[in-house]
Design an enzyme around this catalytic site. Structure first.
Site, PDB file in Angstrom:
ATOM      1  N   HIS A   1      23.857  56.837  77.124  1.00  0.00           N
ATOM      2  CA  HIS A   1      24.500  56.295  76.321  1.00  0.00           C
ATOM      3  C   HIS A   1      24.731  57.610  75.036  1.00  0.00           C
ATOM      4  O   HIS A   1      25.524  57.814  74.710  1.00  0.00           O
ATOM      5  CB  HIS A   1      23.834  55.219  76.293  1.00  0.00           C
ATOM      6  CG  HIS A   1      24.693  54.266  75.302  1.00  0.00           C
ATOM      7  ND1 HIS A   1      25.945  53.531  75.525  1.00  0.00           N
ATOM      8  CD2 HIS A   1      25.103  53.570  73.686  1.00  0.00           C
ATOM      9  CE1 HIS A   1      26.203  52.549  74.212  1.00  0.00           C
ATOM     10  NE2 HIS A   1      25.418  53.296  73.540  1.00  0.00           N
ATOM     11  N   GLU A   2      23.560  57.585  74.478  1.00  0.00           N
ATOM     12  CA  GLU A   2      23.604  58.543  73.065  1.00  0.00           C
ATOM     13  C   GLU A   2      23.772  59.663  73.796  1.00  0.00           C
ATOM     14  O   GLU A   2      24.986  59.704  72.724  1.00  0.00           O
ATOM     15  CB  GLU A   2      21.511  57.796  73.346  1.00  0.00           C
ATOM     16  CG  GLU A   2      21.299  56.829  72.458  1.00  0.00           C
ATOM     17  CD  GLU A   2      21.966  56.330  71.796  1.00  0.00           C
ATOM     18  OE1 GLU A   2      22.523  56.535  70.312  1.00  0.00           O
ATOM     19  OE2 GLU A   2      21.911  54.561  72.485  1.00  0.00           O
TER      20      GLU A   2
ATOM     21  N   HIS B   1      27.587  59.191  72.212  1.00  0.00           N
ATOM     22  CA  HIS B   1      27.836  59.918  70.502  1.00  0.00           C
ATOM     23  C   HIS B   1      27.583  61.571  70.670  1.00  0.00           C
ATOM     24  O   HIS B   1      27.655  61.555  69.612  1.00  0.00           O
ATOM     25  CB  HIS B   1      26.671  58.638  70.455  1.00  0.00           C
ATOM     26  CG  HIS B   1      26.753  56.944  70.609  1.00  0.00           C
ATOM     27  ND1 HIS B   1      27.717  56.776  69.974  1.00  0.00           N
ATOM     28  CD2 HIS B   1      25.652  56.465  71.145  1.00  0.00           C
ATOM     29  CE1 HIS B   1      27.509  55.494  70.208  1.00  0.00           C
ATOM     30  NE2 HIS B   1      26.213  55.180  71.125  1.00  0.00           N
TER      31      HIS B   1
ATOM     32  N   GLU C   1      31.605  54.053  70.019  1.00  0.00           N
ATOM     33  CA  GLU C   1      30.973  53.139  71.440  1.00  0.00           C
ATOM     34  C   GLU C   1      31.653  53.502  72.382  1.00  0.00           C
ATOM     35  O   GLU C   1      31.223  53.407  73.612  1.00  0.00           O
ATOM     36  CB  GLU C   1      31.229  52.077  71.366  1.00  0.00           C
ATOM     37  CG  GLU C   1      30.429  51.120  72.023  1.00  0.00           C
ATOM     38  CD  GLU C   1      29.020  51.224  71.724  1.00  0.00           C
ATOM     39  OE1 GLU C   1      28.576  52.052  71.395  1.00  0.00           O
ATOM     40  OE2 GLU C   1      28.328  50.696  72.825  1.00  0.00           O
TER      41      GLU C   1
HETATM   42 ZN    ZN Z   1      26.447  52.834  71.033  1.00  0.00          ZN
END
Ligand code: ZN
Length: 512
Positions: free
Chosen positions: A264-265, A268, A294
């Site tokens: 997830h990170e 980003h 996101e």
């Molecule tokens: Zn996030």
């Protein structure tokens, strides 16, 4: 470069540097700082924040913008300088409308409220938070008063994180989405839940971290321009385009928690690492919005990281890393386990199908609180009722109900949650467009290759930074305005075979 443009850029660079210095302090606080540093660190970050704010509302910036708006008038939307002037004007007007005293009052109250929440949540003590949250709602309404042209008090808050969106546009999108999601959740949860016992096994931290690192190297995370460290609540933070950091956390009793947090990170971070290097130090070198940001974390975490092709490549490698835990577990069982759908209490642990219902509940309550339809004292009960209606579960206490998210206790009420669901919607829309342009992407993934997908995203999304509005960016990259169909289509294609759903049963579900 004209003299006003050069001067504006020099001023913006100083503001950027103050922000980056504050970011280093923040990152250090969340990773390695000893507890004894907290008080001084809070003051140091506040000092940097105040200096940056003063510089960003200097009247000279207004004068430079006046001159530059004349200079760039009529230029194409492709023009970097025109985009810069547009963004700086927007931020300048926003920052100037709100008096510094009021900004200080809000951040002081937020610090107080956050401090209280860290004790009140574990103690399940909503009564302690009630007066603080009432004050937060009041301040959030007064903040909106500085924007007299807004249609509703939530609009300035929404616009601050997702530029161009309003309560009305988000509400319309969400009500269509909710009407389609609730029957899907009902259909899936009517079946026996997937067995995820294979994930709940002891797995040593070092092996978990090493595996996650290998995956994000394949994704294209550039370790020469970033690193990963441990923290309690994982986040991504950028100091410059050459230094983009991610954090993760490890639970040794959960085999994949750290991995999905890392993916997830990393999503980003790939966005930030992919921004054009010549935009460095300017407000264009940012993500386009909370929602677009996101969309990238969710794309790499879910659309890629929870897909079957991805695991066709990586599962034998995960089994080799954890032979005692997974050696006898077939791929199919593992894939179903990581895509288990269940009615649950906690947003951050929710699966892809139910997650957005958690977000919509919070979004609706933000509007209800700001528009006076709901009093803070009635919020815990309203929360329980809506959880029962939408998700079929009732929180046994406020700790896992209204107190679970930090957002309302460390910032305004308004604009805090819609970005998560907008991100999910856009993740599927971007991914579908990428696969249309490069049909080889799923086959590549099954070989552990992500270059075609990463390249398409860099070309169509990442490199532009904040140059285009989110609406422009989505339309340019995908050929259509942001919508719910690509996401619903993605969910159906994925979960229909996993749960043996029949096309007819969604329409047979009871209407909302
Ligand atoms: Zn996030």
């Amino acid at each position: 470069m004209s003299a006003p443009l050069a001067e504006l850029k020099a001023r913006l660079l100083e503001i950027n540097d103050l922000g980056a210095a504050a970011a280093v302090l923040h990152w250090d606080q969340a990773t390695y700082m000893p507890a004894g540093g907290a008080e001084a660190r809070g003051r140091q970050m506040a000092t940097l924040g105040r200096l940056a704010h003063e510089k960003s509302i200097a009247p000279e910036i207004g004068r430079l913008l006046d001159a530059l708006e004349r200079e760039t008038a009529g230029r194409s939307p492709e023009d970097d300088d025109a985009a810069l002037v547009r963004i700086v004007r927007r931020e300048y007007e926003r920052a100037r409308r709100v008096p510094p005293d009021f900004v200080a009052q809000m951040s002081e109250h937020a610090a107080l409220s956050y401090q209280a929440w860290t004790a009140a949540r574990p103690a399940d003590d909503f009564l302690r938070m009630r007066p603080l949250l009432e004050r937060t709602v009041e301040l959030s309404r007064r903040y909106a008063d500085f924007f007299p042209d807004c249609a509703t008090a939530a609009d300035p808050h929404i616009d601050a994180s997702d530029p161009g969106m309003t309560a009305a546009t988000v509400r319309a999108l969400f009500s269509d989405l909710r009407a389609r999601l609730v029957p899907l959740v009902r259909a899936i949860t009517a079946r026996p839940p997937a067995d995820d016992a294979c994930l709940r096994q002891h797995a040593p931290e070092a092996e978990q971290l090493a595996f996650g690192q290998r995956v994000i190297e394949r994704y294209g995370f550039d370790f020469a321009r970033g690193r990963q460290d441990k923290t309690h609540h994982p986040f991504m933070m950028k100091f410059s385009l050459g230094d983009v950091r991610i954090t993760t956390r490890v639970r040794e009793d959960d085999l994949t928690d750290a991995l999905f947090s890392t993916l997830h990170e990393c999503g980003h971070a790939l966005y930030e690492q992919g921004i054009r290097r010549d935009l460095e130090g300017s407000p264009l070198a940012e993500g386009a919005s909370a929602g677009v940001h996101e969309s990238q974390s969710r794309l790499w975490e879910n659309l890629v990281g929870r897909s079957l092709p991805f695991w066709e490549h990586f599962y034998p490698r995960l089994q080799a890393a954890f032979p005692a835990q997974l050696g006898a577990v077939p791929l199919d069982t593992f894939h179903r386990a990581i895509n288990r759908v269940a009615r649950s209490l906690i947003r951050t642990d929710a699966d892809e199908v139910t997650y957005n219902l958690h977000v919509m509940l919070r979004f609706d309550f933000e509007l209800d609180l700001l528009e006076g339809r709901l009093a803070v004292r009635d919020l815990p009960e309203a929360w329980r009722a809506r959880m029962q209606t939408d998700l079929g579960v009732t929180p046994p206490d406020d700790r896992d109900g209204v107190l679970q998210d930090v957002h309302w206790f460390a910032g305004p009420v308004g604009g805090q949650f819609q970005g998560y669901t907008l991100g999910n919607l856009m993740s599927a829309q971007f991914y579908a467009a990428a696969v249309r342009a490069r049909p080889d992407i799923p086959a590549d993934m099954a070989r552990g290759e992500f270059g075609a997908l990463h390249g398409w995203l860099r070309e169509n999304v990442y490199q532009h930074g904040a140059k285009f509005t989110p609406a422009e960016l989505v339309e340019r990259a995908t050929g259509a305005p942001m919508g719910i169909e690509p996401y619903l289509d993605y969910l159906w294609r994925k979960y229909q075979p996993l749960y043996g759903l029949e096309p007819g049963e969604l329409s047979r579900s009871a209407p909302l």
